[in-house]
Write an enzyme that holds these catalytic residues in place. Sequence first.
Site, short mmCIF file in Angstrom:
data_model
loop_
_atom_site.label_atom_id
_atom_site.label_comp_id
_atom_site.label_asym_id
_atom_site.label_seq_id
_atom_site.Cartn_x
_atom_site.Cartn_y
_atom_site.Cartn_z
N HIS A 1 43.92 35.90 21.48
CA HIS A 1 44.76 35.08 22.35
C HIS A 1 45.22 33.84 21.59
O HIS A 1 45.31 32.75 22.16
CB HIS A 1 43.99 34.66 23.61
CG HIS A 1 43.44 35.81 24.38
ND1 HIS A 1 42.46 35.66 25.34
CD2 HIS A 1 43.72 37.14 24.36
CE1 HIS A 1 42.16 36.84 25.86
NE2 HIS A 1 42.91 37.75 25.28
N HIS B 1 49.58 37.10 27.34
CA HIS B 1 48.26 37.63 27.00
C HIS B 1 47.85 37.26 25.58
O HIS B 1 46.81 36.67 25.37
CB HIS B 1 48.26 39.16 27.20
CG HIS B 1 46.91 39.78 27.12
ND1 HIS B 1 46.66 41.07 27.55
CD2 HIS B 1 45.72 39.33 26.66
CE1 HIS B 1 45.38 41.36 27.36
NE2 HIS B 1 44.79 40.32 26.82
N GLU C 1 38.50 45.73 26.50
CA GLU C 1 39.75 46.19 25.88
C GLU C 1 39.55 47.44 25.02
O GLU C 1 40.43 47.80 24.23
CB GLU C 1 40.36 45.08 25.03
CG GLU C 1 40.79 43.85 25.81
CD GLU C 1 42.03 44.08 26.67
OE1 GLU C 1 42.48 45.23 26.78
OE2 GLU C 1 42.54 43.09 27.22
#
Length: 214
Positions: A97, A158, A76
């Site tokens: 998350h 997500h 990421e």
Amino acid sequence: MKYENIRRQVLDAILEAVEQGLIKGTSGNIAMRDDVDDVVAITPSGIPYKGMTLEDIAIVDLNGKWLEGNYKPSSEVPMHTAVMRARPDVKATVHTHAMNATILAMGDAEELRPITPPQCEFTPVRVVPFTMPGSDEVADKVVEALGEDGKAVLIKNHGMFCCGKNMKSAMAATEYTEEMAVTTLYAKLLGTYEPMPEEAVKKMKELIAADQAV
């Protein structure tokens, strides 16, 4: 060791997030920008956080190029570095998350609204459409949703992404966004959902900005 300070802040923050249950396994990632050089310390990809050392924290430049660290940086990286390039005021970023934020980032997900006064500081919490994790597309959409002064967004199916002027601020945004999700979820299940009035939110944000909040 180079960039020990920002590496330590990232390591301490990720362990705190694990302890609070905001991050599980190897999911989620945290980054911190250096105050002098245009480099970023970020958690590595696919490595358990417990037992992690400072040398394991990766160093990348603001375009995401891997410079240092025992392991490759999080996938990421594009999202963290895109926000830092777009927002010079942002020094720390946290992506998790966390369960309740993720639950509310599904279906006809709506912008999170504050239910208690401390939550006001981190609103609005807009919703980012789902795009593939680790892509430039999701990075661009997160930047757009945060705008010039946003501190948190939900990413559909997500999780969430938060940012701040320092690690303490970014972690606070993460904790309160998850709290906002918890209170919203339970209140809606109980049929008692009643977010704070817009005028009250505005006044609370002004008090918080002036460092006068109780």
